[in-house]
Design an enzyme around this catalytic site. Structure first.
Site, PDB file in Angstrom:
ATOM      1  N   THR A  15     106.184  55.779  -6.907  1.00 48.59           N
ATOM      2  CA  THR A  15     105.403  56.647  -6.022  1.00 48.59           C
ATOM      3  C   THR A  15     104.036  56.055  -5.730  1.00 48.59           C
ATOM      4  OG1 THR A  15     106.562  58.620  -6.742  1.00 48.59           O
ATOM      5  CG2 THR A  15     104.350  58.948  -5.879  1.00 48.59           C
ATOM      6  N   SER A  62     111.480  53.575 -10.593  1.00 53.55           N
ATOM      7  CA  SER A  62     111.741  53.247 -11.997  1.00 53.55           C
ATOM      8  C   SER A  62     113.011  53.909 -12.522  1.00 53.55           C
ATOM      9  CB  SER A  62     110.537  53.604 -12.874  1.00 53.55           C
ATOM     10  OG  SER A  62     110.368  54.994 -12.948  1.00 53.55           O
ATOM     11  N   THR A  95     106.801  56.675 -12.178  1.00 51.92           N
ATOM     12  CA  THR A  95     106.498  57.518 -13.344  1.00 51.92           C
ATOM     13  C   THR A  95     107.748  57.990 -14.085  1.00 51.92           C
ATOM     14  OG1 THR A  95     106.471  59.537 -12.009  1.00 51.92           O
ATOM     15  CG2 THR A  95     104.361  58.391 -12.315  1.00 51.92           C
ATOM     16  N   ASP A  96     108.914  57.951 -13.407  1.00 54.42           N
ATOM     17  CA  ASP A  96     110.110  58.549 -14.026  1.00 54.42           C
ATOM     18  C   ASP A  96     110.431  57.940 -15.388  1.00 54.42           C
ATOM     19  OD1 ASP A  96     110.320  60.071 -11.782  1.00 54.42           O
ATOM     20  OD2 ASP A  96     112.280  59.325 -11.158  1.00 54.42           O
TER      21      ASP A  96
END
Ligand code: ASP
Length: 330
Positions: A15, A62, A95-96
Site C-alpha cells: 500500500t 506482501s 503491511t499484511d
C-alpha cells in the site's frame, strides 16, 4: 560537519506504493504501483541528516510473499549491512505480512545496524495517508544511533515496535499495529524515543544467517474450530515438516484431532500447539501433555511468526527438546 547516516531504502510494493483513483479511496486502490523513487519523492528528508540510496527489490503485495521472497530480502539486506558505507536499511513493505518478514530478518541478520520495515495502511494518494510520515519516521529511526543493536524494527503510526512482538491487528485502520507488551518507543518530529529494549535473543545472538540460508523447510498452519476434520489435518501433515496448530483458547485441541496429530508427530512432523486468540501464552504441558505426545508449544508467539521460527529451527535440528528450547529463547 556532522556525519550523515547512509541509509538504503528498499522498495518491495504494498500500500505504501499504492495509488487510488481519488483522494477519498483510503481502502480501494491499486497496490504496488509506485516505484521506490516516487515514494521517496513524497518526503523531504533534509531535516534528518541522512544520505539516501534507493533500490527496488520486489514490486508486489506482501500477501504474495512466500519463502523465496523472504530469502531474497534477507540475502539483499545482509549484503547491504556488510558494506561500510551503509549505516542502516529501511524496507518499504506491504503491511499484511510485515510481521513475518520483519521477524525473519530479526532472527537472521548478522549485524547490529538498524533495519526498519515500514508500510502504510493508506496509499500516498489518499486523504490523511500515513505513507509519507511512516516512511520519514522509519528513515529517522534507521539513522539514529539509539536504534543500533535492537534488531529489526517495525515503524508505523508514530510507534517503534520490535519485530518479535508486532502483529497487524486491524484490516483498515491507521492504528493497525500492536505489540502485546507495547511498542519499544515512539517517533516524534523525526527523532526516536525508546522506553524499553527487546529481551529475547535476535540478530547476532542467533545461529541463522540470511546470507547463507538456501531454502526453508515446509511448515504450515492450521486453525482450529470444532468442526475441523481430521482429513484436513492429515492432508496438511502429509506434506509438511512442521505444523502449527492454532488451537482455540490456550491451544486446545478438539478430542477427535488428538490421534491424527499424534500420528503426525510419530511420522516425524513437528506439531506445535499455538493459539488462535492472537495473544497470550500457550503453556507447555498445560492443556495437553505435549512431552508425552512429542508436541511443541509456542510460548507466547502467534501462529504466523511461530511458523517463521520453526522453519529456521528445523534448518538446524529435528530434536524435540532442542526445538522446544528455541520457542523459549527467541
Ligand atoms: N495488501 C497490501 C500488502 O500487504 C496491504 C498493505 O500494504 O497495507 O502488501
Amino acid at each position: 560537519m556532522t556525519h550523515k547516516a547512509n541509509i538504503v531504502v528498499i522498495g518491495t510494493g504494498g500500500t505504501i506504493a499504492g495509488q487510488g483513483k481519488a483522494a477519498s479511496n483510503t481502502s480501494a486502490y491499486l497496490c504496488s504501483v509506485l516505484g521506490i523513487d516516487e515514494i521517496l519523492a513524497t518526503i523531504d528528508p533534509r531535516s534528518l541528516a541522512v544520505d539516501l540510496r534507493a533500490e527496488q527489490l520486489l514490486q508486489t503485495g506482501s500477501e504474495n510473499f512466500g519463502n523465496e521472497q523472504l530469502l531474497a530480502i534477507g540475502r539483499r539486506v545482509a549484503v547491504l549491512l556488510a558494506q561500510d558505507d551503509v549505516d542502516g536499511v529501511v524496507i518499504a513493505h506491504g503491511t499484511d505480512t510485515i510481521e513475518e518478514t520483519a521477524y525473519f530478518l530479526h532472527l537472521t541478520l548478522k549485524s547490529a545496524k538498524p533495519v526498519v520495515v515500514v508500510g502504510s495502511m493508506r496509499p500516498p494518494s489518499a486523504m490523511s495517508s500515513d505513507a509519507a510520515l511512516n516512511l520519514y519516521d522509519a528513515i529517522a529511526v534507521a539513522a539514529h544511533p539509539a536504534s543500533v543493536g535492537l534488531g529489526t524494527l517495525v515503524v508505523a503510526n508514530d510507534e517503534i515496535h520490535t519485530a518479535r512482538d508486532v502483529t497487524k491487528g486491524n484490516s483498515f485502520k491507521v492504528e493497525a499495529f500492536r505489540s502485546p507488551y507495547g511498542p519499544l518507543g515512539y517517533v516524534i518530529e523525526g527523532r526516536p524515543r525508546y522506553y524499553r529494549h527487546p529481551c529475547r535473543a535476535h540478530t547476532l545472538a542467533t545461529p541463522w544467517s540470511a546470507g547463507t540460508l538456501a531454502s526453508l523447510p515446509q511448515v504450515d498452519i492450521v486453525q482450529a474450530y470444532g468442526a475441523l476434520e481430521a482429513e484436513t489435518v492429515n492432508a496438511l501433515a502429509a506434506r509438511a515438516n512442521g505444523l502449527i496448530f492454532a488451537g482455540t483458547g490456550n491451544g486446545n485441541v478438539p478430542a477427535h484431532l488428538i490421534e491424527p496429530l499424534r500420528d503426525a508427530a510419530r511420522r516425524g512432523v513437528h506439531v506445535v500447539r499455538a493459539s488462535r486468540t492472537g495473544s497470550g501464552i500457550v503453556l507447555h504441558n498445560g492443556a495437553q501433555p505435549d512431552d508425552l505426545y512429542d508436541w511443541l508449544s509456542v510460548d507466547d508467539q502467534v501462529p504466523s511468526k511461530a511458523r517463521i521460527l520453526l522453519m529456521l529451527a528445523l534448518t538446524q535440528s529435528r530434536d524435540v527438546q532442542t526445538l522446544q528450547a528455541v520457542f523459549e529463547r527467541y
